[in-house]
Design an enzyme around this catalytic site. Structure first.
Site, short mmCIF file in Angstrom:
data_model
loop_
_atom_site.label_atom_id
_atom_site.label_comp_id
_atom_site.label_asym_id
_atom_site.label_seq_id
_atom_site.Cartn_x
_atom_site.Cartn_y
_atom_site.Cartn_z
N VAL A 214 0.84 -1.20 0.00
CA VAL A 214 0.00 0.00 0.00
C VAL A 214 0.87 1.25 0.00
O VAL A 214 0.59 2.22 -0.71
CB VAL A 214 -0.98 0.00 1.20
CG1 VAL A 214 -1.75 1.32 1.27
CG2 VAL A 214 -1.94 -1.16 1.10
N CYS A 215 1.95 1.24 0.76
CA CYS A 215 2.85 2.40 0.81
C CYS A 215 3.47 2.67 -0.55
O CYS A 215 3.54 3.81 -1.00
CB CYS A 215 3.95 2.19 1.85
SG CYS A 215 3.33 2.03 3.53
#
Length: 171
Positions: A63-64
């Site tokens: 996600v990052c």
């Protein structure tokens, strides 16, 4: 140092954010982080610009990485009046390597690992993990915070559309 409880979860479990919770309308506290070249970067370096601060735990998570990529892509359309700062506690060397490998050129990716200066002043430090929580802060040209999002579940994406709306209103 204050604690912000019941605001954020990680994998469904509540975590404690440490520092000062900021809100829209607050004067943005100045902070110092490090670039991939180990140079100090301060919010005050961008006085007179809209500053978009994309906060995330680590580029080594899916996600990052997607968050950094999305904001980098959007930043190509921002123009010279907007500076995108991405902040995590990853080591500057890891951030530099990641950005070089992925072609991240529009975001200034910085590290708060040394002093947690940004994380503490803006309330993004996860006490249990010594990482930064996920979120977005937008500061206007006068140094006033106009948008803050502490993403409720760290494993989820920030509200990109809302952040982009705020940026468009400010430029």
């Amino acid at each position: 140092m204050s604690e912000i409880k019941n605001k954020v979860t990680f994998k469904g479990n509540p975590v404690t954010l440490v520092g000062n919770e900021v809100k829209a309308g607050d004067v943005a506290p100045d902070f110092t982080v490090l670039s991939a070249e180990l140079k100090e970067v301060k919010l005050s370096d961008y006085k007179g610009k809209v500053v978009v601060i994309a906060v995330f735990p680590s580029v080594d998570t899916g996600v990052c990485a997607l968050q950094l990529s999305r904001f980098n892509q959007e930043a190509a359309n921002f123009g010279d009046d907007v500076q995108l700062l991405s902040i995590s506690v990853d080591l500057p060397f890891a951030l530099g390597r990641y950005c070089a490998d992925k072609g991240i050129k529009n975001a200034l990716t910085t590290s708060d690992h040394k002093e947690l200066d940004f994380g503490t002043k803006y309330g993004f430090v996860i006490k249990e993990l010594r990482l930064l929580s996920r979120g977005t802060v937008i500061v206007d040209k006068d140094g006033i915070i106009r948008y803050v999002e502490y993403v409720p579940e760290i494993g989820e994406h920030p509200d990109y559309e809302k952040a982009l709306e705020v940026i468009k209103e400010l430029v």
